[in-house]
Design a protein around this motif. Structure first.
Motif, PDB file in Angstrom:
ATOM      1  N   GLN A  35      59.078  51.290  53.224  1.00 53.63           N
ATOM      2  CA  GLN A  35      59.556  49.955  53.597  1.00 53.63           C
ATOM      3  C   GLN A  35      58.436  48.927  53.497  1.00 53.63           C
ATOM      4  O   GLN A  35      58.644  47.808  53.014  1.00 53.63           O
ATOM      5  N   GLN A  36      57.264  49.309  53.961  1.00 53.44           N
ATOM      6  CA  GLN A  36      56.122  48.403  53.874  1.00 53.44           C
ATOM      7  C   GLN A  36      55.755  48.131  52.417  1.00 53.44           C
ATOM      8  O   GLN A  36      55.412  47.000  52.046  1.00 53.44           O
ATOM      9  N   PHE A  37      55.863  49.153  51.590  1.00 53.09           N
ATOM     10  CA  PHE A  37      55.570  48.996  50.161  1.00 53.09           C
ATOM     11  C   PHE A  37      56.524  47.981  49.523  1.00 53.09           C
ATOM     12  O   PHE A  37      56.098  47.096  48.774  1.00 53.09           O
ATOM     13  N   ILE A  38      57.816  48.103  49.821  1.00 56.03           N
ATOM     14  CA  ILE A  38      58.799  47.174  49.252  1.00 56.03           C
ATOM     15  C   ILE A  38      58.545  45.757  49.757  1.00 56.03           C
ATOM     16  O   ILE A  38      58.688  44.778  49.021  1.00 56.03           O
ATOM     17  N   SER A  39      58.144  45.648  51.015  1.00 52.84           N
ATOM     18  CA  SER A  39      57.859  44.327  51.571  1.00 52.84           C
ATOM     19  C   SER A  39      56.664  43.673  50.879  1.00 52.84           C
ATOM     20  O   SER A  39      56.666  42.462  50.625  1.00 52.84           O
ATOM     21  N   LEU A  40      55.650  44.470  50.548  1.00 49.09           N
ATOM     22  CA  LEU A  40      54.431  43.917  49.951  1.00 49.09           C
ATOM     23  C   LEU A  40      54.542  43.739  48.440  1.00 49.09           C
ATOM     24  O   LEU A  40      54.115  42.717  47.894  1.00 49.09           O
ATOM     25  N   TYR A  41      55.113  44.727  47.770  1.00 48.50           N
ATOM     26  CA  TYR A  41      55.087  44.737  46.306  1.00 48.50           C
ATOM     27  C   TYR A  41      56.456  44.526  45.664  1.00 48.50           C
ATOM     28  O   TYR A  41      56.548  44.437  44.439  1.00 48.50           O
ATOM     29  N   GLY A  42      57.517  44.457  46.471  1.00 51.38           N
ATOM     30  CA  GLY A  42      58.852  44.353  45.900  1.00 51.38           C
ATOM     31  C   GLY A  42      59.316  45.693  45.345  1.00 51.38           C
ATOM     32  O   GLY A  42      58.792  46.760  45.691  1.00 51.38           O
ATOM     33  N   PHE A  43      60.294  45.649  44.449  1.00 50.22           N
ATOM     34  CA  PHE A  43      60.802  46.874  43.819  1.00 50.22           C
ATOM     35  C   PHE A  43      59.893  47.226  42.640  1.00 50.22           C
ATOM     36  O   PHE A  43      60.291  47.163  41.476  1.00 50.22           O
ATOM     37  N   CYS A  44      58.691  47.616  42.990  1.00 51.45           N
ATOM     38  CA  CYS A  44      57.650  47.855  41.991  1.00 51.45           C
ATOM     39  C   CYS A  44      57.717  49.307  41.525  1.00 51.45           C
ATOM     40  O   CYS A  44      56.757  50.082  41.674  1.00 51.45           O
ATOM     41  N   PHE A  45      58.873  49.686  40.987  1.00 52.58           N
ATOM     42  CA  PHE A  45      59.062  51.027  40.440  1.00 52.58           C
ATOM     43  C   PHE A  45      60.176  50.959  39.410  1.00 52.58           C
ATOM     44  O   PHE A  45      60.917  49.973  39.328  1.00 52.58           O
ATOM     45  N   LYS A  83      58.867  48.551  32.602  1.00 51.48           N
ATOM     46  CA  LYS A  83      59.601  49.556  33.350  1.00 51.48           C
ATOM     47  C   LYS A  83      60.003  49.165  34.766  1.00 51.48           C
ATOM     48  O   LYS A  83      60.908  49.771  35.325  1.00 51.48           O
ATOM     49  N   LEU A  84      59.350  48.227  35.368  1.00 49.76           N
ATOM     50  CA  LEU A  84      59.559  47.992  36.794  1.00 49.76           C
ATOM     51  C   LEU A  84      60.816  47.170  37.048  1.00 49.76           C
ATOM     52  O   LEU A  84      61.201  46.316  36.254  1.00 49.76           O
ATOM     53  N   GLN A  85      61.438  47.436  38.203  1.00 49.92           N
ATOM     54  CA  GLN A  85      62.697  46.794  38.545  1.00 49.92           C
ATOM     55  C   GLN A  85      62.515  45.313  38.879  1.00 49.92           C
ATOM     56  O   GLN A  85      62.961  44.445  38.156  1.00 49.92           O
ATOM     57  N   LYS A  86      61.880  45.034  39.998  1.00 49.59           N
ATOM     58  CA  LYS A  86      61.683  43.635  40.403  1.00 49.59           C
ATOM     59  C   LYS A  86      60.449  43.541  41.297  1.00 49.59           C
ATOM     60  O   LYS A  86      60.559  43.517  42.531  1.00 49.59           O
ATOM     61  N   PRO A  87      59.267  43.480  40.698  1.00 54.08           N
ATOM     62  CA  PRO A  87      58.053  43.329  41.509  1.00 54.08           C
ATOM     63  C   PRO A  87      58.028  41.979  42.223  1.00 54.08           C
ATOM     64  O   PRO A  87      58.728  41.035  41.843  1.00 54.08           O
ATOM     65  N   ASN A  88      57.219  41.909  43.239  1.00 61.70           N
ATOM     66  CA  ASN A  88      57.051  40.667  43.998  1.00 61.70           C
ATOM     67  C   ASN A  88      56.339  39.637  43.117  1.00 61.70           C
ATOM     68  O   ASN A  88      55.170  39.799  42.769  1.00 61.70           O
TER      69      ASN A  88
END
Length: 476
Positions: A68-78, A15-20
């Motif tokens: 923003q911090q979440f995207i920086s750490l985990y990427g597009f993890c949704f 399901k996730l878009q693009k995790p780190n």
């Protein structure tokens, strides 16, 4: 909720878009996966609560920064669904009446962050109303209150807005072009000061990413009209750069769908004029506003392909200005000329990369017959390299010339590396031209990968390694 490891793995896999991807190499990756899902759920829950309670302050900036911090750490993890819902959430925030500028800047930054990877969301998934951004462009870019100290705008809010508009532009609706034209076409009188404002709005808002089946609702509605306006005005008005931006952007996003052939002579004549080169001992008056070098470079590269005469016009242009690249012909014009080489080479590399990468962006898909061929690459390198080789001996602009050499060596190392190595060996023992040796070494330092990498077209690069190391050994 996420204590089941199998459930977490299934969510990550499907399901996730693009995790780190770099998190996968951590020894505690399982913990990271669970933590990312829980953190995202907490962020969404609090953003939802803020909207329901209609209390943007102080929660909105806080949880937006956490996103923003979440995207920086985990990427597009949704998931894609959550991704689109977040975009709609922040767009709806921008539509709130009398929203303060600080929250608006936060929304601009988040929207730009969420739309940064445009390949994850296509036009079928998301449509954005251009009027929301139009309202904020009027409030920020065309607001005179700040000059009278009536309002205080956050730092860099203009930059945030422009980045946001750039990211949203591919998702404007099919009818947006006609709507934008209906709004600003009444302003298009070259003798009215409103013309400049209209061109600025059009530069920012005109959709140019429409698919081929929608071109009749896109650039075909306005491109012939704009070209005729541009042709009729020769006094370098302030709005001309906005029009050049539009032409360059529509050309880059619609390679192969616009016939530039009848306009090539006019285009290259205007480009030559914009350099404001001196004639004999007479200094030509500098234009009030020269064309942006990166914009015209992108425009030129986008017009190449499928046997276009653009490359021949480019050869003629370099033939006309070749003598101005000589180090002895110093002047303010040389910086633009050398930068033009660098940006032109970089734009060509970018186009080759975008056309040949396996996962191409959905809004950049030129027809197969218009894509750059191997012959086109060779012809381009041969066209540009002579002026680049002259420019590397320019003391004031060596860095730009070195960048151009590096880009050309990525395209055709067999045409760039051997001549430079020969020049280096011929200048090693010279005690009267130390700058010549330094310039060549600087250029070669930027193409070390091309030297040591073996390819079917250029396999002798590694034979230069030891002689080059021995050549520079006395200076170490």
């Amino acid at each position: 909720m996420y204590k089941n490891k199998e459930n977490i793995d299934k969510i990550y896999k499907d399901k996730l878009q693009k995790p780190n991807i770099y998190n996968t190499f951590l020894p505690f990756y399982d913990t990271v996966k669970q933590q990312s899902l829980e953190t995202f759920e907490e962020i969404c829950e609090n953003l939802s609560r803020i909207i329901q309670l209609r209390e943007l302050r102080p929660g909105f900036p806080l949880w937006s920064s956490k996103l923003q911090q979440f995207i920086s750490l985990y990427g597009f993890c949704f998931s894609k669904t959550d991704h689109i819902k977040l975009i709609h959430l922040y767009l709806s925030i921008l539509s709130i009446p009398d929203l303060n500028y600080s929250n608006a800047k936060t929304s601009f930054d988040i929207i730009d962050e969420l739309l940064n990877k445009s390949r994850l969301i296509t036009r079928d998934d998301l449509i954005i109303d251009w009027k929301i951004l139009y309202t904020w462009i009027k409030l920020i870019l065309f607001n005179n209150d700040e000059s009278y100290s009536l309002i205080a705008l956050p730092n860099d809010i203009e930059k945030s807005l422009l980045y946001c508009v750039r990211s949203c532009r591919p998702y404007f609706s099919a009818t947006a072009t006609q709507e934008v034209l209906d709004e600003f076409r009444p302003w298009l009188c070259p003798f009215d000061s409103a013309f400049s404002d209209a061109m600025c709005y059009l530069d920012l808002l005109l959709p140019v990413h429409l698919p081929p089946e929608l071109h009749n609702q896109g650039f075909k509605l306005w491109l012939p009209e704009f070209l005729s306006i541009w042709e009729s005005v020769c006094n370098n008005p302030d709005w001309e750069q906005n029009m050049i931006n539009i032409f360059s952007f529509v050309s880059w996003c619609n390679i192969g769908y616009v016939d530039w052939e009848p306009w090539l002579q006019k285009i290259f004549t205007r480009i030559l004029k914009s350099f404001s080169l001196p004639v004999a001992n007479v200094q030509v008056s500098t234009q009030s506003q020269n064309y942006s070098l990166s914009i015209i470079s992108t425009w030129i590269v986008a017009m190449m392909g499928n046997g276009s005469s653009c490359l021949q016009y480019l050869r003629d242009l370099f033939t006309a200005i070749k003598s101005f690249y000589h180090p002895s012909n110093t002047g303010d014009f040389q910086q633009d000329l050398v930068s033009f080489l660098s940006k032109l080479s970089q734009a060509f590399v970018d186009r080759v990369h975008l056309e040949r990468k396996p996962d191409r962006i959905w809004h950049f898909n030129p027809p197969q017959s218009y894509r750059i061929t191997e012959t086109d690459i060779t012809d381009f390198v041969n066209c540009v390299k002579e002026c680049v080789f002259i420019s590397i001996f320019n003391k004031a602009h060596l860095e730009e010339a070195a960048k151009a050499c590096q880009c050309l060596s990525q395209l055709r190392p067999e045409l760039i590396v051997p001549p430079l190595v020969e020049l280096l060996f011929s200048s090693i023992n010279s005690i009267t031209e130390p700058h010549r040796f330094t310039s060549i070494i600087t250029c070669l330092a930027g193409m070390t990968r091309q030297i040591v990498r073996q390819t079917p077209e250029f396999s002798q690069g590694q034979t230069y390694v030891l002689p080059l190391l021995m050549a520079v050994l006395p200076g170490i």
